[in-house]
Design a protein around this motif. Sequence first.
Motif, PDB file in Angstrom:
ATOM      1  N   ILE A   9      26.049  -4.441  56.868  1.00 53.31           N
ATOM      2  CA  ILE A   9      25.192  -4.025  55.760  1.00 53.31           C
ATOM      3  C   ILE A   9      24.129  -5.089  55.476  1.00 53.31           C
ATOM      4  O   ILE A   9      24.429  -6.277  55.448  1.00 53.31           O
ATOM      5  N   ARG A  10      22.905  -4.615  55.252  1.00 50.61           N
ATOM      6  CA  ARG A  10      21.838  -5.453  54.685  1.00 50.61           C
ATOM      7  C   ARG A  10      21.731  -5.055  53.218  1.00 50.61           C
ATOM      8  O   ARG A  10      21.094  -4.058  52.880  1.00 50.61           O
ATOM      9  N   PHE A  11      22.388  -5.805  52.355  1.00 51.71           N
ATOM     10  CA  PHE A  11      22.343  -5.491  50.929  1.00 51.71           C
ATOM     11  C   PHE A  11      20.965  -5.816  50.353  1.00 51.71           C
ATOM     12  O   PHE A  11      20.313  -6.780  50.777  1.00 51.71           O
ATOM     13  N   ARG A  12      20.534  -5.008  49.369  1.00 51.24           N
ATOM     14  CA  ARG A  12      19.325  -5.333  48.625  1.00 51.24           C
ATOM     15  C   ARG A  12      19.549  -6.660  47.907  1.00 51.24           C
ATOM     16  O   ARG A  12      20.669  -6.955  47.488  1.00 51.24           O
ATOM     17  N   PRO A  13      18.515  -7.488  47.758  1.00 48.72           N
ATOM     18  CA  PRO A  13      18.687  -8.824  47.163  1.00 48.72           C
ATOM     19  C   PRO A  13      19.274  -8.802  45.759  1.00 48.72           C
ATOM     20  O   PRO A  13      19.982  -9.731  45.362  1.00 48.72           O
ATOM     21  N   GLU A  14      19.007  -7.759  45.004  1.00 47.48           N
ATOM     22  CA  GLU A  14      19.491  -7.709  43.616  1.00 47.48           C
ATOM     23  C   GLU A  14      20.941  -7.247  43.475  1.00 47.48           C
ATOM     24  O   GLU A  14      21.496  -7.243  42.377  1.00 47.48           O
ATOM     25  N   VAL A  15      21.583  -6.858  44.571  1.00 46.83           N
ATOM     26  CA  VAL A  15      22.987  -6.437  44.498  1.00 46.83           C
ATOM     27  C   VAL A  15      23.845  -7.687  44.286  1.00 46.83           C
ATOM     28  O   VAL A  15      23.798  -8.638  45.066  1.00 46.83           O
ATOM     29  N   SER A  16      24.637  -7.655  43.225  1.00 49.12           N
ATOM     30  CA  SER A  16      25.435  -8.829  42.848  1.00 49.12           C
ATOM     31  C   SER A  16      26.661  -8.997  43.739  1.00 49.12           C
ATOM     32  O   SER A  16      27.124  -8.041  44.376  1.00 49.12           O
ATOM     33  N   GLU A  17      27.175 -10.206  43.753  1.00 42.74           N
ATOM     34  CA  GLU A  17      28.417 -10.479  44.484  1.00 42.74           C
ATOM     35  C   GLU A  17      29.558  -9.641  43.909  1.00 42.74           C
ATOM     36  O   GLU A  17      30.429  -9.184  44.648  1.00 42.74           O
ATOM     37  N   VAL A  18      29.547  -9.415  42.604  1.00 40.02           N
ATOM     38  CA  VAL A  18      30.580  -8.597  41.955  1.00 40.02           C
ATOM     39  C   VAL A  18      30.541  -7.171  42.506  1.00 40.02           C
ATOM     40  O   VAL A  18      31.582  -6.580  42.815  1.00 40.02           O
ATOM     41  N   GLU A  19      29.341  -6.613  42.637  1.00 37.81           N
ATOM     42  CA  GLU A  19      29.203  -5.251  43.162  1.00 37.81           C
ATOM     43  C   GLU A  19      29.656  -5.180  44.621  1.00 37.81           C
ATOM     44  O   GLU A  19      30.360  -4.248  45.023  1.00 37.81           O
ATOM     45  N   LYS A  20      29.268  -6.174  45.418  1.00 34.32           N
ATOM     46  CA  LYS A  20      29.687  -6.203  46.824  1.00 34.32           C
ATOM     47  C   LYS A  20      31.210  -6.281  46.926  1.00 34.32           C
ATOM     48  O   LYS A  20      31.825  -5.539  47.698  1.00 34.32           O
ATOM     49  N   THR A  21      31.804  -7.160  46.133  1.00 30.54           N
ATOM     50  CA  THR A  21      33.259  -7.321  46.148  1.00 30.54           C
ATOM     51  C   THR A  21      33.950  -6.023  45.764  1.00 30.54           C
ATOM     52  O   THR A  21      34.959  -5.643  46.369  1.00 30.54           O
ATOM     53  N   ALA A  22      33.408  -5.332  44.781  1.00 35.48           N
ATOM     54  CA  ALA A  22      33.995  -4.050  44.341  1.00 35.48           C
ATOM     55  C   ALA A  22      33.921  -3.007  45.451  1.00 35.48           C
ATOM     56  O   ALA A  22      34.891  -2.270  45.686  1.00 35.48           O
ATOM     57  N   ILE A  23      32.807  -2.951  46.143  1.00 33.54           N
ATOM     58  CA  ILE A  23      32.655  -1.993  47.254  1.00 33.54           C
ATOM     59  C   ILE A  23      33.679  -2.288  48.346  1.00 33.54           C
ATOM     60  O   ILE A  23      34.377  -1.390  48.825  1.00 33.54           O
ATOM     61  N   PHE A  24      33.782  -3.559  48.731  1.00 42.29           N
ATOM     62  CA  PHE A  24      34.727  -3.925  49.786  1.00 42.29           C
ATOM     63  C   PHE A  24      36.170  -3.678  49.349  1.00 42.29           C
ATOM     64  O   PHE A  24      37.010  -3.277  50.161  1.00 42.29           O
TER      65      PHE A  24
END
Length: 106
Positions: A9-24
């Motif tokens: 994934i190439r996450f958008r720069p504004e996507v937070s680490e919290v959001e990424k962690t929740a997705i994973f």
Amino acid sequence: MMIRHCVFIRFRPEVSEVEKTAIFAEIAALKDRLPGFLAVHVGENVSPEIGMDKGYAEGFIVDFADVAARDAYLDDAEHQKTGAKIVAAADGGVQGVFVYDLEIPD
């Protein structure tokens, strides 16, 4: 034959680490519900080959017992909801997600 499902994934720069962690975490939580979902590995690219990741800096790999288990995962409603979150968080939507499945001989 085992299937190794790789998602980068190439996450958008504004996507937070919290959001990424929740997705994973949502992807990992599917393991307990779906038969044949053997393992999940999540993380950042740690390759020393600069630029070779083409910006796909994070992702996950799921191992499935066979094609049927992978296909059940793809059809699963919870997976589809999480997949939509991944696409929404990716830079360029679908263009920011790279999926590659490998057959692993028994």
